[in-house]
Design a protein around this motif. Structure first.
Motif, PDB file in Angstrom:
ATOM      1  N   GLY B  78       0.810  -1.265  -0.034  1.00 34.60           N
ATOM      2  CA  GLY B  78       0.010   0.037  -0.055  1.00 34.60           C
ATOM      3  C   GLY B  78       0.664   1.285  -0.112  1.00 34.60           C
ATOM      4  O   GLY B  78       0.285   2.256  -0.578  1.00 34.60           O
ATOM      5  N   GLN B  79       2.010   1.354   0.437  1.00 30.19           N
ATOM      6  CA  GLN B  79       2.985   2.253   0.582  1.00 30.19           C
ATOM      7  C   GLN B  79       3.049   2.971  -0.953  1.00 30.19           C
ATOM      8  O   GLN B  79       3.112   4.032  -1.243  1.00 30.19           O
ATOM      9  N   ASP B  80       3.526   2.133  -1.761  1.00 28.71           N
ATOM     10  CA  ASP B  80       3.975   2.580  -3.206  1.00 28.71           C
ATOM     11  C   ASP B  80       3.779   1.495  -4.530  1.00 28.71           C
ATOM     12  O   ASP B  80       4.021   2.331  -5.319  1.00 28.71           O
ATOM     13  N   ASN B  81       2.602   0.853  -4.117  1.00 29.07           N
ATOM     14  CA  ASN B  81       2.337  -0.148  -5.313  1.00 29.07           C
ATOM     15  C   ASN B  81       1.312   0.861  -6.339  1.00 29.07           C
ATOM     16  O   ASN B  81       0.572   1.542  -5.580  1.00 29.07           O
ATOM     17  N   TRP B  82       1.553   0.473  -7.505  1.00 23.22           N
ATOM     18  CA  TRP B  82       0.802   1.396  -8.467  1.00 23.22           C
ATOM     19  C   TRP B  82      -0.627   1.281  -8.295  1.00 23.22           C
ATOM     20  O   TRP B  82      -1.333   2.385  -8.566  1.00 23.22           O
ATOM     21  N   PHE B  83      -1.091   0.142  -7.978  1.00 21.94           N
ATOM     22  CA  PHE B  83      -2.572  -0.082  -7.944  1.00 21.94           C
ATOM     23  C   PHE B  83      -2.859   0.468  -6.525  1.00 21.94           C
ATOM     24  O   PHE B  83      -4.041   1.147  -6.267  1.00 21.94           O
ATOM     25  N   HIS B  85      -1.573   2.198  -4.201  1.00 20.41           N
ATOM     26  CA  HIS B  85      -1.143   3.459  -3.729  1.00 20.41           C
ATOM     27  C   HIS B  85      -1.792   4.591  -5.016  1.00 20.41           C
ATOM     28  O   HIS B  85      -2.511   5.268  -4.640  1.00 20.41           O
ATOM     29  N   GLY B  86      -1.365   4.065  -6.141  1.00 22.06           N
ATOM     30  CA  GLY B  86      -1.951   5.086  -7.262  1.00 22.06           C
ATOM     31  C   GLY B  86      -3.187   4.907  -7.565  1.00 22.06           C
ATOM     32  O   GLY B  86      -3.856   6.138  -7.384  1.00 22.06           O
ATOM     33  N   VAL B  87      -4.057   3.830  -7.834  1.00 21.50           N
ATOM     34  CA  VAL B  87      -5.294   3.883  -8.245  1.00 21.50           C
ATOM     35  C   VAL B  87      -6.401   4.115  -7.027  1.00 21.50           C
ATOM     36  O   VAL B  87      -6.987   5.035  -6.917  1.00 21.50           O
ATOM     37  N   LEU B  88      -6.213   3.077  -6.092  1.00 27.34           N
ATOM     38  CA  LEU B  88      -6.977   3.142  -4.882  1.00 27.34           C
ATOM     39  C   LEU B  88      -6.760   4.410  -3.828  1.00 27.34           C
ATOM     40  O   LEU B  88      -7.826   5.012  -3.513  1.00 27.34           O
ATOM     41  N   GLY B  89      -5.606   4.717  -3.747  1.00 24.87           N
ATOM     42  CA  GLY B  89      -5.206   5.801  -3.182  1.00 24.87           C
ATOM     43  C   GLY B  89      -5.797   7.068  -3.766  1.00 24.87           C
ATOM     44  O   GLY B  89      -6.349   8.012  -3.153  1.00 24.87           O
ATOM     45  N   SER B 211     -10.886  -1.088   4.673  1.00 21.63           N
ATOM     46  CA  SER B 211     -10.136   0.077   5.290  1.00 21.63           C
ATOM     47  C   SER B 211      -8.877  -0.153   5.193  1.00 21.63           C
ATOM     48  O   SER B 211      -8.329   0.982   4.980  1.00 21.63           O
ATOM     49  N   LEU B 212      -8.310  -1.290   4.788  1.00 18.23           N
ATOM     50  CA  LEU B 212      -6.784  -1.402   4.345  1.00 18.23           C
ATOM     51  C   LEU B 212      -6.510  -0.665   3.116  1.00 18.23           C
ATOM     52  O   LEU B 212      -5.774  -0.112   2.900  1.00 18.23           O
ATOM     53  N   PHE B 213      -7.323  -0.851   2.191  1.00 19.53           N
ATOM     54  CA  PHE B 213      -7.482  -0.404   0.782  1.00 19.53           C
ATOM     55  C   PHE B 213      -7.456   1.132   0.800  1.00 19.53           C
ATOM     56  O   PHE B 213      -6.933   1.908   0.117  1.00 19.53           O
ATOM     57  N   PHE B 214      -8.443   1.529   1.495  1.00 14.67           N
ATOM     58  CA  PHE B 214      -9.097   2.688   1.314  1.00 14.67           C
ATOM     59  C   PHE B 214      -8.729   3.963   2.684  1.00 14.67           C
ATOM     60  O   PHE B 214      -8.810   4.915   2.440  1.00 14.67           O
TER      61      PHE B 214
END
Lengths: 367, 451
Positions: B78-83, B85-89, B211-214
């Motif tokens: 979740g720190q820096d993955n494109w999906f 971090h990038g998309v869901l974040g 809640s982990l994703f968002f």
């Protein structure tokens, strides 16, 4: 006599380009991979046998016919005989399993989606038993729907729709919604919608079956009137023999998906192709349908009936009865060229009229 | 010749050939059962005694650990993955910001440039009057005033904001899905089990992963709500489109419509009433998630409910809970009235579509009081202004509404809902006394039962 009927039934006008609608070898078999059955001996089986064997159901079996321009062609049969399927096969609302349909020379069965849509928009229209109106649109917008679909602008389609409203006698109801109208009036909307696109051929799928008898009679008259006024080629599906006899120039009788007989009304009554048609037509007052052609006999001598007036062979028996009975002897029957083709006397006429009275249990029926 | 005219026998009744439907292929039920039984026995023989014992309190099985590992990985990624971090974040941030923006402007009680309670009330009343009519306007005003008097203004408006944002997203996703499902049997059979899972999976089970994703907050609350509120809308949309009368669809096809024309001019207008029912159901489902959303720090009336639960304060929980119920009634009646108003001819909506479509609706809604839907159960519509007259009235009413909004940014009394607990009669309706009364009654009942 029988020869004549068979003659007409099996050899419709053979030139497809001159007919408004030409159907050749049309099949519909319901069930998975039905097209693989075409040409196999399985299709020779009866409906029941095939269904028991593979689960396929034959809807329409090898139907061919032609409809001349301006003709009213009635397809008649009981429910389940395949007549409603047949009319949908023609415009491919149901895809045929095999066969060809030519509409004014264009092969509908070979067309792509786009071309077919164009044909449906301009060349052929349909009137349905349950009307199929859009409940959220006013009468005038329902009638204009076909024009809207093919992209005509609002002014043009409103004008055309208004003409149709007047033509079918709905003036004053343009702004109503379909569910505010009676069944007969709703079907007038359906009729107007079908007419609006100015198609070459109109199809009617039991249009009046859902209406009560009085309204039905009105609507039948309306169709006859419209046919006189606009002269469209019409294919008319019905299960009502009276309706078929009243409207049809020719009648096609179907049973179990196959053609039993094709012919003019007097041919169907005068020379039924088999027991099925005979049963079907048993209660029809024959004197109302049969023409003199069906009751005349060869003159015993060349001058028989020479003194009496001659009648055309297309005169319906009921109309000829008074003249024949009033004459002292036999009456001559002439064809369209004026040639004497036979004679009729009192007995020939009475046989048709009286047999009916004798036949029906109620004295009021018949004539 | 004569043969054809012989007196016919009494016409025999002609046997009608009824159309037969295609027989279903034999089901081979026996054989299927045998296969299932065999698989079952095989599984029993190979898996017997493995991971079937009762777990002690903190014991885990391989499956538990696999999921937990997955959780840890997601947390790291979740720190820096494109999906993640990038998309869901990005989605999470956008939702949070949007909800935060609405909260600031509508529900927060900070005076300044933000619209206060009086302005919100006036604007809501104006919008409702424009869309739905007078009765709905009275209902909306009453519910909003209840929230204010009960001290639930901020939480209540937060609930409204989260619910409405969730419902709008549901419509944006759900309508196309429902259309796709009604068009293709394959899509339908693919999506149906997914919708089943979404609807029946206990929300507590997906609370943590989401809640982990968002991250906790409004975004998570909205996604939670989506999971639960989307399926009814998709299903009812599909059903509505599929129940459009075959006659009409066939008539359309016979006139040469394209698929798009069929959808826009035949199916959607005829299924509209059903789809509105779907949106209503979606709204109700969204509101029912308010409490659970509070567990992941979702803003709204769920918070006081959860807090009251922790202190066993029945009164406080009931007052906030009633707020949710009133909001639900308000949204249902208003959306129904709005859809009826936009139907052609005003009063003729009942005739659109086949009666069968309304089966579900009758069951769910007909029993509730229908006062606030404009027809009010009287069957006919009250006298209405002409469209032109209505527009004039609406335009005239916009002026006081905007004035109210403006003054609510200037005066504290109009910005923050006043505390009415000291006022006689009305004071009884504020959170403290009302909760107190409910607590008293509960205590009395409990004491009476336990003797």
């Amino acid at each position: 006599m029988t020869d004549l009927a068979v003659d007409r039934a099996t050899t419709p006008e053979t030139d497809p380009s001159s007919s408004a609608l030409c159907v050749r070898g049309l099949w519909k078999v319901f069930g998975p991979n039905a097209e693989k059955l075409v040409g196999t001996p399985d299709l020779e089986l009866s409906r029941q046998e095939l269904q028991a064997k593979s689960g396929h159901v034959i809807g329409v079996r090898d139907v061919s016919f032609d409809v001349a321009p301006g003709e009213v062609f009635v397809v008649m049969g009981l429910s389940g005989s395949g007549k409603s399927t047949l009319v949908r096969l023609i415009t491919r609302l149901i895809e045929p399993t095999a066969g060809t349909v030519l509409l004014g020379g264009d092969d509908l069965t070979a067309m792509g989606e786009e071309q077919l849509r164009e044909i449906r928009r301009r060349k052929v229209s349909m009137v349905f038993q349950h009307f199929g109106l859009l409940p959220h649109r006013k009468v005038i917008d329902n009638i204009a729907f076909g024009l809207e679909v093919r992209g005509e602008d609002k002014g043009a389609r409103r004008g055309r729709a208004q003409e149709m409203v007047d033509l079918v006698g709905l003036s004053g109801y343009e702004q109503n919604y379909p569910d505010q109208l009676s069944g007969g009036m709703q079907q007038r909307v359906g009729l107007a919608r079908a007419l609006a696109g100015d198609p070459a051929v109109m199809m009617f799928d039991e249009p009046f079956s859902a209406l009560d008898p009085l309204i039905r009679r009105d609507m039948q008259k309306e169709v006859i009137r419209l046919h006189h006024e606009v002269g469209k080629t019409m294919v008319f599906i019905t299960h009502d023999l009276d309706e078929a006899l009243k409207l049809g120039d020719r009648i096609l009788i179907m049973r179990d998906g196959a053609i039993v007989q094709v012919g003019a009304p007097d041919e169907i009554i005068g020379a039924p192709a088999d027991e099925y048609v005979r049963d079907f037509t048993a209660e029809v007052p024959k004197s109302h349908v049969l023409t003199l052609r069906w009751v005349m006999r060869q003159p015993a001598s060349a001058d028989e009936g020479a003194g009496a007036p001659a009648l055309p062979d297309t005169t319906v028996v009921r109309e000829a009865a008074r003249a024949v009975l009033a004459a002292d002897g036999p009456v001559r029957v002439v064809d369209s060229s004026g040639t004497v083709v036979g004679v009729v006397d009192d007995e020939d006429i009475l046989r048709v009229v009286v047999v009916e009275h004798h036949d029906d249990s109620s004295p009021a029926a018949g004539s | 010749m004569t043969t054809t005219l012989e007196p016919a026998r009494t016409p025999a009744p002609i046997e009608e050939e009824q159309p037969r439907t295609v027989l279903p292929p034999s089901r081979r039920t026996g054989r299927k059962l045998l296969v299932v039984l065999a698989l079952w026995l095989l599984a029993w023989a190979t898996l017997r005694g493995r991971q079937t014992l009762v777990l002690a309190n903190a014991d885990t099985t391989g499956l538990h650990e696999w999921f937990n590992d997955l959780r840890d990985k997601v947390q790291v990624l979740g720190q820096d993955n494109w999906f993640f971090h990038g998309v869901l974040g990005t989605v999470a941030t956008a939702l949070d910001d949007f909800v935060g923006f609405l909260q600031d402007h509508l529900s927060a009680v900070t005076p300044g440039d933000y619209v206060g309670w009086f302005g919100v009330l006036a604007l809501a009343a104006w919008v409702t009057y424009g869309l739905a009519g007078l009765r709905s306007t009275l209902l909306v005003s009453a519910v909003l005033l209840y929230l204010g008097v009960g001290g639930l203004w901020t939480d209540g408006l937060d609930t409204l904001i989260v619910t409405l944002v969730a419902v709008v997203i549901c419509i944006v996703i759900g309508l196309p899905l429902g259309i796709a499902m009604s068009r293709s049997r394959r899509t339908s059979s693919l999506l149906t089990p997914v919708l089943d899972v979404m609807q029946t999976m206990p929300s507590f089970a997906y609370l943590t992963p989401i809640s982990l994703f968002f991250g906790i907050g409004p975004a998570c609350a909205i996604v939670l709500t989506l999971v639960y509120a989307l399926p009814p809308l998709v299903r009812i949309t599909e059903h509505g489109l599929n129940s459009v009368g075959e006659n009409t669809v066939e008539a359309g096809r016979s006139l040469g419509v394209t698929k798009g024309q069929l959808l826009r001019q035949v199916q959607l207008p005829m299924a509209k009433r059903t789809i509105v029912v779907g949106i209503n159901q979606c709204t109700m489902a969204a509101l029912s998630m308010a409490t659970i959303a509070a567990l992941v720090n979702g803003p709204g009336l769920g918070k006081p409910v959860v807090a009251a639960l922790q202190t066993l304060n029945v009164g406080a929980a009931s007052v906030a809970g009633l707020g949710i119920v009133f909001i639900a009634i308000m949204l249902d009646r208003t959306t129904t009235a709005a859809s009826e108003r936009s139907a052609p001819g005003g009063q003729r909506v009942a005739a659109v579509g086949s009666p069968g479509i309304f089966g579900g609706r009758t069951l769910v809604l007909e029993k509730l009081p229908r006062w606030a839907t404009e027809e009010g159960g009287r069957g006919a519509t009250a006298k209405r202004l002409t469209p032109g007259g209505r527009r004039l009235v609406l335009g005239a009413l916009l002026v006081p509404a905007l004035l109210a909004a403006f003054y609510s940014t200037r005066y504290l009394q109009l910005s923050e809902f006043p505390d009415l607990s000291g006022v006689p009669v009305i004071g009884e309706l504020t959170a403290g006394p009302l909760g107190g009364h409910i607590n008293d009654i509960t205590d009395a009942v409990v004491n009476a039962i336990s003797g």
